[in-house]
Write an enzyme that holds these catalytic residues in place. Sequence first.
Site, PDB file in Angstrom:
ATOM      1  N   GLY A  42    -105.033  14.076 -42.536  1.00 10.86           N
ATOM      2  CA  GLY A  42    -103.769  13.608 -41.959  1.00 10.86           C
ATOM      3  C   GLY A  42    -102.658  14.630 -41.848  1.00 10.86           C
ATOM      4  O   GLY A  42    -101.765  14.483 -41.012  1.00 10.86           O
ATOM      5  N   GLU A  97     -98.555  17.145 -47.706  1.00 12.24           N
ATOM      6  CA  GLU A  97     -99.125  15.799 -47.499  1.00 12.24           C
ATOM      7  C   GLU A  97     -98.453  15.133 -46.309  1.00 12.24           C
ATOM      8  O   GLU A  97     -97.254  15.316 -46.082  1.00 12.24           O
ATOM      9  CB  GLU A  97     -98.852  14.934 -48.748  1.00 12.24           C
ATOM     10  CG  GLU A  97    -100.054  14.592 -49.576  1.00 12.24           C
ATOM     11  CD  GLU A  97    -101.115  13.729 -48.919  1.00 12.24           C
ATOM     12  OE1 GLU A  97    -101.346  13.839 -47.699  1.00 12.24           O
ATOM     13  OE2 GLU A  97    -101.737  12.947 -49.640  1.00 12.24           O
ATOM     14  N   ASP A  98     -99.206  14.345 -45.571  1.00 14.24           N
ATOM     15  CA  ASP A  98     -98.611  13.583 -44.472  1.00 14.24           C
ATOM     16  C   ASP A  98     -97.726  12.462 -45.013  1.00 14.24           C
ATOM     17  O   ASP A  98     -96.587  12.295 -44.600  1.00 14.24           O
ATOM     18  CB  ASP A  98     -99.712  13.027 -43.550  1.00 14.24           C
ATOM     19  CG  ASP A  98    -100.830  12.312 -44.305  1.00 14.24           C
ATOM     20  OD1 ASP A  98    -100.776  12.223 -45.554  1.00 14.24           O
ATOM     21  OD2 ASP A  98    -101.774  11.836 -43.650  1.00 14.24           O
ATOM     22  N   ASP A 101     -97.952   7.243 -50.345  1.00 13.76           N
ATOM     23  CA  ASP A 101     -97.959   5.784 -50.240  1.00 13.76           C
ATOM     24  C   ASP A 101     -97.997   5.219 -51.670  1.00 13.76           C
ATOM     25  O   ASP A 101     -96.957   5.037 -52.293  1.00 13.76           O
ATOM     26  CB  ASP A 101     -99.186   5.416 -49.403  1.00 13.76           C
ATOM     27  CG  ASP A 101     -99.301   3.940 -49.098  1.00 13.76           C
ATOM     28  OD1 ASP A 101     -98.271   3.273 -49.000  1.00 13.76           O
ATOM     29  OD2 ASP A 101    -100.436   3.457 -48.929  1.00 13.76           O
ATOM     30  N   LYS A 129     -93.367   6.164 -48.715  1.00 12.26           N
ATOM     31  CA  LYS A 129     -93.178   4.705 -48.680  1.00 12.26           C
ATOM     32  C   LYS A 129     -92.940   4.231 -50.108  1.00 12.26           C
ATOM     33  O   LYS A 129     -93.883   3.776 -50.770  1.00 12.26           O
ATOM     34  CB  LYS A 129     -94.476   4.051 -48.195  1.00 12.26           C
ATOM     35  CG  LYS A 129     -94.622   3.892 -46.713  1.00 12.26           C
ATOM     36  CD  LYS A 129     -95.809   2.964 -46.455  1.00 12.26           C
ATOM     37  CE  LYS A 129     -96.803   3.549 -45.525  1.00 12.26           C
ATOM     38  NZ  LYS A 129     -98.032   2.754 -45.370  1.00 12.26           N
ATOM     39  N   PHE A 150     -97.714   0.228 -41.919  1.00 10.20           N
ATOM     40  CA  PHE A 150     -98.794   1.193 -41.719  1.00 10.20           C
ATOM     41  C   PHE A 150     -98.501   1.977 -40.449  1.00 10.20           C
ATOM     42  O   PHE A 150     -98.353   1.401 -39.375  1.00 10.20           O
ATOM     43  CB  PHE A 150    -100.146   0.496 -41.635  1.00 10.20           C
ATOM     44  CG  PHE A 150    -101.279   1.457 -41.781  1.00 10.20           C
ATOM     45  CD1 PHE A 150    -101.709   1.855 -43.040  1.00 10.20           C
ATOM     46  CD2 PHE A 150    -101.892   2.005 -40.664  1.00 10.20           C
ATOM     47  CE1 PHE A 150    -102.734   2.780 -43.187  1.00 10.20           C
ATOM     48  CE2 PHE A 150    -102.922   2.925 -40.796  1.00 10.20           C
ATOM     49  CZ  PHE A 150    -103.344   3.311 -42.059  1.00 10.20           C
ATOM     50  N   VAL A 151     -98.370   3.294 -40.587  1.00  9.76           N
ATOM     51  CA  VAL A 151     -97.954   4.113 -39.453  1.00  9.76           C
ATOM     52  C   VAL A 151     -99.084   5.036 -38.981  1.00  9.76           C
ATOM     53  O   VAL A 151     -99.978   5.381 -39.764  1.00  9.76           O
ATOM     54  CB  VAL A 151     -96.697   4.955 -39.792  1.00  9.76           C
ATOM     55  CG1 VAL A 151     -95.481   4.074 -39.911  1.00  9.76           C
ATOM     56  CG2 VAL A 151     -96.899   5.786 -41.058  1.00  9.76           C
ATOM     57  N   ASP A 157    -103.823   8.509 -39.018  1.00 12.17           N
ATOM     58  CA  ASP A 157    -104.763   7.710 -38.241  1.00 12.17           C
ATOM     59  C   ASP A 157    -104.853   6.275 -38.727  1.00 12.17           C
ATOM     60  O   ASP A 157    -104.438   5.946 -39.840  1.00 12.17           O
ATOM     61  CB  ASP A 157    -106.174   8.300 -38.367  1.00 12.17           C
ATOM     62  CG  ASP A 157    -106.784   8.022 -39.743  1.00 12.17           C
ATOM     63  OD1 ASP A 157    -106.118   8.324 -40.758  1.00 12.17           O
ATOM     64  OD2 ASP A 157    -107.904   7.476 -39.809  1.00 12.17           O
ATOM     65  N   ARG A 163    -104.361   9.980 -34.132  1.00 12.17           N
ATOM     66  CA  ARG A 163    -103.852  11.201 -34.771  1.00 12.17           C
ATOM     67  C   ARG A 163    -103.103  12.079 -33.773  1.00 12.17           C
ATOM     68  O   ARG A 163    -102.242  12.857 -34.134  1.00 12.17           O
ATOM     69  CB  ARG A 163    -105.010  12.031 -35.349  1.00 12.17           C
ATOM     70  CG  ARG A 163    -105.707  11.405 -36.548  1.00 12.17           C
ATOM     71  CD  ARG A 163    -106.584  12.456 -37.225  1.00 12.17           C
ATOM     72  NE  ARG A 163    -107.563  11.867 -38.117  1.00 12.17           N
ATOM     73  CZ  ARG A 163    -107.354  11.527 -39.383  1.00 12.17           C
ATOM     74  NH1 ARG A 163    -106.160  11.697 -39.909  1.00 12.17           N
ATOM     75  NH2 ARG A 163    -108.298  11.013 -40.125  1.00 12.17           N
TER      76      ARG A 163
HETATM   77  P1  IMP Z   1    -101.717   7.377 -51.481  1.00 15.14           P
HETATM   78  O1  IMP Z   1    -102.777   7.983 -52.339  1.00 15.14           O
HETATM   79  O2  IMP Z   1    -101.767   5.863 -51.518  1.00 15.14           O
HETATM   80  O3  IMP Z   1    -100.332   7.893 -51.749  1.00 15.14           O
HETATM   81  O4  IMP Z   1    -102.075   7.637 -49.988  1.00 15.14           O
HETATM   82  C1  IMP Z   1    -102.098   8.846 -49.442  1.00 15.14           C
HETATM   83  C2  IMP Z   1    -102.976   8.890 -48.221  1.00 15.14           C
HETATM   84  O5  IMP Z   1    -103.248   7.592 -47.642  1.00 15.14           O
HETATM   85  C3  IMP Z   1    -102.254   9.650 -47.143  1.00 15.14           C
HETATM   86  O6  IMP Z   1    -102.505  11.020 -47.242  1.00 15.14           O
HETATM   87  C4  IMP Z   1    -102.824   9.046 -45.868  1.00 15.14           C
HETATM   88  O7  IMP Z   1    -103.993   9.723 -45.493  1.00 15.14           O
HETATM   89  C5  IMP Z   1    -103.154   7.623 -46.228  1.00 15.14           C
HETATM   90  N1  IMP Z   1    -102.073   6.700 -45.792  1.00 15.14           N
HETATM   91  C6  IMP Z   1    -101.177   6.065 -46.562  1.00 15.14           C
HETATM   92  N2  IMP Z   1    -100.335   5.314 -45.840  1.00 15.14           N
HETATM   93  C7  IMP Z   1    -100.707   5.488 -44.553  1.00 15.14           C
HETATM   94  C8  IMP Z   1    -100.200   4.984 -43.294  1.00 15.14           C
HETATM   95  O8  IMP Z   1     -99.230   4.229 -43.189  1.00 15.14           O
HETATM   96  N3  IMP Z   1    -100.869   5.407 -42.189  1.00 15.14           N
HETATM   97  C9  IMP Z   1    -101.940   6.254 -42.223  1.00 15.14           C
HETATM   98  N4  IMP Z   1    -102.431   6.753 -43.369  1.00 15.14           N
HETATM   99  C10 IMP Z   1    -101.824   6.378 -44.517  1.00 15.14           C
END
Ligand code: IMP
Length: 174
Positions: A42, A97-98, A101, A129, A150-151, A157, A163
Amino acid sequence: MSERLVEMLSAEDIQARVKELGAEITQAYKDKPLVLVVVLKGSFIFAADLCRHIDLPLRVDFLGVRSYGEGTETSGVVQITQDLSKPIAGEHVLIVEDIVDTGLTIAHLMDLFRTRGPKSVNVCALLHKPARARVSVKVDYLGFTIEDKFVVGYGLDFAERHRNLPYIGIVERD
Ligand code: IMP
């Protein structure tokens, strides 16, 4: 079921913020060499734009991570699908990081990298988020805080789609 994309952050807003983040990082590291660790997949577009606004001696490395499968909920298990190509011992590392979450991915990577003896490990994320946080993580350089949607786009993606959008949008279904 039909699908619509609603713009949340325009391409122009993203570009302006990425430029500011690059300047902030350049200032903060003051000519120290840096390793940008791009978390795939991402972050590839964000990192490509960001690195061109960082005026420091740097190298770029890639880390493959999977936590999602095909859905929009994290599985909670962070799996490394591709490791770094070189050691990071003695280096200043900036994880790119993109989106943060639940925070589980970054928390896992911080723990993993600390075992490898870097001089420092910091985090730069385009999006955060906070409503969804399951663990608390410090984002040192942050583009935008967003609501719990969810974006997609700008590298992000949904089941590998969207993407390539130049903006960040929300997928809406009727
Ligand atoms: P985390 O481990 O829950 O913080 O999530 C991190 C990863 O989940 C990110 O690097 C994304 O690849 C994916 N992710 C989390 N939220 C979104 C979203 O809203 N859209 C797309 N990918 C997401």
